[in-house]
Design a protein around this motif. Structure first.
Motif, PDB file in Angstrom:
ATOM      1  N   UNK A   1      50.335  86.863 -34.252  1.00 11.53           N
ATOM      2  CA  UNK A   1      49.952  87.119 -32.864  1.00 11.53           C
ATOM      3  C   UNK A   1      50.658  88.358 -32.328  1.00 11.53           C
ATOM      4  N   UNK A   2      51.921  88.527 -32.684  1.00 10.40           N
ATOM      5  CA  UNK A   2      52.670  89.707 -32.250  1.00 10.40           C
ATOM      6  C   UNK A   2      52.052  90.976 -32.830  1.00 10.40           C
ATOM      7  N   UNK A   3      51.560  90.884 -34.067  1.00 14.09           N
ATOM      8  CA  UNK A   3      50.923  92.055 -34.684  1.00 14.09           C
ATOM      9  C   UNK A   3      49.627  92.412 -33.969  1.00 14.09           C
ATOM     10  N   UNK A   4      48.864  91.396 -33.595  1.00 14.13           N
ATOM     11  CA  UNK A   4      47.578  91.642 -32.942  1.00 14.13           C
ATOM     12  C   UNK A   4      47.745  92.128 -31.505  1.00 14.13           C
ATOM     13  N   UNK A   5      48.706  91.548 -30.785  1.00 15.78           N
ATOM     14  CA  UNK A   5      48.875  91.884 -29.370  1.00 15.78           C
ATOM     15  C   UNK A   5      49.880  93.000 -29.140  1.00 15.78           C
ATOM     16  N   UNK A   6      50.682  93.297 -30.135  1.00 10.90           N
ATOM     17  CA  UNK A   6      51.700  94.337 -29.962  1.00 10.90           C
ATOM     18  C   UNK A   6      52.776  93.935 -28.989  1.00 10.90           C
ATOM     19  N   UNK A   7      53.185  92.660 -29.027  1.00  6.03           N
ATOM     20  CA  UNK A   7      54.183  92.172 -28.091  1.00  6.03           C
ATOM     21  C   UNK A   7      55.161  91.285 -28.845  1.00  6.03           C
ATOM     22  N   UNK A   8      56.398  91.284 -28.417  1.00  5.02           N
ATOM     23  CA  UNK A   8      57.423  90.473 -29.057  1.00  5.02           C
ATOM     24  C   UNK A   8      57.312  89.020 -28.674  1.00  5.02           C
ATOM     25  N   UNK A   9      56.374  88.284 -29.289  1.00  4.80           N
ATOM     26  CA  UNK A   9      56.127  86.900 -28.922  1.00  4.80           C
ATOM     27  C   UNK A   9      57.311  86.004 -29.247  1.00  4.80           C
ATOM     28  N   UNK A  10      58.078  86.350 -30.281  1.00  2.00           N
ATOM     29  CA  UNK A  10      59.240  85.532 -30.633  1.00  2.00           C
ATOM     30  C   UNK A  10      60.230  85.459 -29.476  1.00  2.00           C
ATOM     31  N   UNK A  11      60.414  86.569 -28.774  1.00  2.00           N
ATOM     32  CA  UNK A  11      61.318  86.586 -27.623  1.00  2.00           C
ATOM     33  C   UNK A  11      60.777  85.721 -26.495  1.00  2.00           C
ATOM     34  N   UNK A  12      59.455  85.710 -26.336  1.00  2.00           N
ATOM     35  CA  UNK A  12      58.869  84.889 -25.270  1.00  2.00           C
ATOM     36  C   UNK A  12      59.056  83.410 -25.552  1.00  2.00           C
ATOM     37  N   UNK A  13      59.022  83.016 -26.833  1.00  2.00           N
ATOM     38  CA  UNK A  13      59.269  81.621 -27.167  1.00  2.00           C
ATOM     39  C   UNK A  13      60.687  81.215 -26.794  1.00  2.00           C
ATOM     40  N   UNK A  14      61.620  82.083 -27.077  1.00  6.07           N
ATOM     41  CA  UNK A  14      63.005  81.783 -26.750  1.00  6.07           C
ATOM     42  C   UNK A  14      63.194  81.660 -25.246  1.00  6.07           C
ATOM     43  N   UNK A  15      62.429  82.440 -24.487  1.00  6.23           N
ATOM     44  CA  UNK A  15      62.584  82.455 -23.039  1.00  6.23           C
ATOM     45  C   UNK A  15      61.829  81.325 -22.354  1.00  6.23           C
ATOM     46  N   UNK A  16      60.578  81.078 -22.787  1.00 11.64           N
ATOM     47  CA  UNK A  16      59.732  80.136 -22.068  1.00 11.64           C
ATOM     48  C   UNK A  16      59.506  78.818 -22.804  1.00 11.64           C
ATOM     49  N   UNK A  17      59.818  78.740 -24.097  1.00 11.03           N
ATOM     50  CA  UNK A  17      59.647  77.500 -24.854  1.00 11.03           C
ATOM     51  C   UNK A  17      60.835  77.286 -25.781  1.00 11.03           C
ATOM     52  N   UNK A  18      62.026  77.164 -25.208  1.00 10.47           N
ATOM     53  CA  UNK A  18      63.229  77.074 -26.043  1.00 10.47           C
ATOM     54  C   UNK A  18      63.293  75.820 -26.897  1.00 10.47           C
ATOM     55  N   UNK A  19      62.490  74.821 -26.611  1.00 14.65           N
ATOM     56  CA  UNK A  19      62.548  73.582 -27.377  1.00 14.65           C
ATOM     57  C   UNK A  19      61.742  73.614 -28.664  1.00 14.65           C
ATOM     58  N   UNK A  20      60.940  74.663 -28.884  1.00 12.63           N
ATOM     59  CA  UNK A  20      60.097  74.738 -30.074  1.00 12.63           C
ATOM     60  C   UNK A  20      60.822  75.471 -31.199  1.00 12.63           C
ATOM     61  N   UNK A  21      60.916  74.842 -32.353  1.00 14.87           N
ATOM     62  CA  UNK A  21      61.529  75.467 -33.520  1.00 14.87           C
ATOM     63  C   UNK A  21      60.458  76.222 -34.301  1.00 14.87           C
ATOM     64  N   UNK A  22      60.730  77.491 -34.608  1.00 15.19           N
ATOM     65  CA  UNK A  22      59.723  78.337 -35.247  1.00 15.19           C
ATOM     66  C   UNK A  22      59.436  77.936 -36.690  1.00 15.19           C
ATOM     67  N   UNK A  23      60.272  77.094 -37.294  1.00 14.46           N
ATOM     68  CA  UNK A  23      60.037  76.668 -38.676  1.00 14.46           C
ATOM     69  C   UNK A  23      59.039  75.514 -38.769  1.00 14.46           C
ATOM     70  N   UNK A  24      58.663  74.925 -37.646  1.00 16.33           N
ATOM     71  CA  UNK A  24      57.757  73.781 -37.667  1.00 16.33           C
ATOM     72  C   UNK A  24      56.345  74.176 -38.056  1.00 16.33           C
TER      73      UNK A  24
END
Length: 297
Positions: A80-103
Motif C-alpha cells: 500500500x505504501x508503494x502504491x500510495x507513496x506514503x509511509x503507512x507503517x508510521x500511520x499504523x504506529x500513530x493511529x493503530x498501535x495495537x496492531x502487530x505488523x507480523x500478524x
C-alpha cells in the motif's frame, strides 16, 4: 437515501444517524463504491463512481472493510505504501498501535480491519474528500486524541464527511452537524450541545466530586436545578437536570465554592439518537403549526 440535497465545502461535516437511517450508504456513495439510483454525487464536478482519478483522491473508512485474505499485515502495508507513496507503517504506529505488523491479514477481526483502514485513511497525503463511517468507534483508545487532531487538520484543506450514531462522538469531533433520519437530512444543527440538538428539553449534567452529599445540600439552595440524583454505584456521582445548561453549570460552581467541595469531573450527558429524532419531530410539528396559524391569519 431520499431527497438528500447538500453541498459540502472544505471543513468537517458530521452526519448523525444510524445504519438504518442510511449513514453507511452515504459513505459508500461518497467513496465512489456505489452509484446513485437517482440523482448524482459529484466531487469537483466529477462522479467518483465513474472516475478512478477522483477515487484516488478520496480517503475512506467503510462500514465493512474487505482486505486480502493472504499475506501478513506488514507485506500489505508495504504494498500500500508503494502504491500510495506514503509511509503507512508510521500511520499504523500513530493511529493503530495495537496492531502487530507480523500478524496474517486473515486473522484480523472486522473491528481491527476497520481500525487498519482508518489509519490508512488518516495518513492519505493529499485527499480532496475524507469519508469516514463511525471512526471513533474503532480507533485504538491510545490514539483517539491523535485521530481527532488529524481529522481537524484534514478539514483545513479537504472535505471531511463523518457519520456516527453517537452524540458524544459528534460533540468531540466538532464541525458542522446534520441529522439524518430514515434517509432524509432533516436538519442542520449548529453543534451537538443540548441547546441546539435537543432544544426545549432538559439538560443533564454529570458531576464527580469528593463530597457529593455536601454539594447536593448546597445545590438545594439554588434555583435552576429541577432534579438531582445521587448515584452510589459510581462513587457518589451526581446527575442534575434543569432547563438550561449555563444555569446548571453556574449553580454547580457556586455550590462547590460555598461547600468547599473539590470537583473532579463535570460533563454534559449526551442524549441518545431516539431523543434527537424526537426533537426533530417536535421542531417539524411546531413549524407546521406555525405555518398553519400564519395561513389562517
Amino acid at each position: 437515501m431520499k431527497n438528500v440535497s447538500a453541498l459540502f465545502g472544505v471543513g468537517v461535516h458530521v452526519i448523525l444517524g444510524r445504519e438504518a437511517d442510511g449513514t453507511g450508504d452515504l459513505i459508500e456513495l461518497c467513496a465512489g463504491l456505489r452509484l446513485p439510483r437517482r440523482g448524482r454525487l459529484l466531487l469537483d464536478r466529477e462522479a467518483p463512481s465513474s472516475s478512478p482519478g477522483s477515487r484516488q483522491r478520496i480517503a475512506s473508512l467503510l462500514p465493512v472493510e474487505d482486505l486480502p485474505s493472504q499475506g501478513s499485515l506488514e507485506s500489505w502495508v508495504a504494498e500500500l505504501a508503494r502504491l500510495q507513496g506514503v509511509g503507512t507503517a508510521a500511520s499504523l504506529q500513530r493511529f493503530a498501535p495495537g496492531l502487530e505488523r507480523s500478524r496474517p491479514v486473515a486473522s484480523l477481526s472486522s473491528t481491527e480491519r476497520r481500525q487498519l483502514a482508518l489509519a490508512v485513511a488518516l495518513e492519505h497525503p493529499g485527499p480532496k474528500l475524507v469519508a469516514l463511517h463511525d471512526p471513533l468507534a474503532v480507533v485504538h483508545p491510545d490514539a483517539v486524541e491523535a485521530a481527532l487532531e488529524r481529522i481537524r487538520e484534514l478539514g483545513t484543506t479537504a472535505v471531511v464527511v463523518i457519520t456516527t450514531a453517537s452524540v458524544m462522538d459528534a460533540r468531540r469531533i466538532g464541525g458542522a452537524l446534520y441529522v439524518l433520519e430514515r434517509g432524509v437530512l432533516v436538519r442542520k444543527v449548529a453543534h451537538a450541545w443540548p441547546g441546539a440538538i435537543t432544544p426545549g428539553l432538559e439538560v443533564c449534567l454529570v458531576v464527580d466530586c469528593d463530597s457529593p452529599r455536601e454539594l447536593l445540600a448546597a445545590l438545594a439552595q439554588l434555583p435552576g436545578v429541577e432534579q438531582a440524583r445521587y448515584d452510589t454505584r459510581h462513587g457518589g456521582r451526581l446527575e442534575l437536570r434543569g432547563p438550561d445548561l449555563e444555569t446548571l453549570a453556574l449553580g454547580v460552581s457556586r455550590a462547590a465554592v460555598a461547600a468547599t467541595v473539590r470537583i473532579r469531573m463535570l460533563r454534559v450527558a449526551a442524549p441518545d439518537l431516539d431523543v434527537v429524532h424526537g426533537a426533530s419531530a417536535g421542531l417539524a410539528h411546531a413549524a407546521y403549526r406555525a405555518a398553519q396559524a400564519e395561513k389562517r391569519r
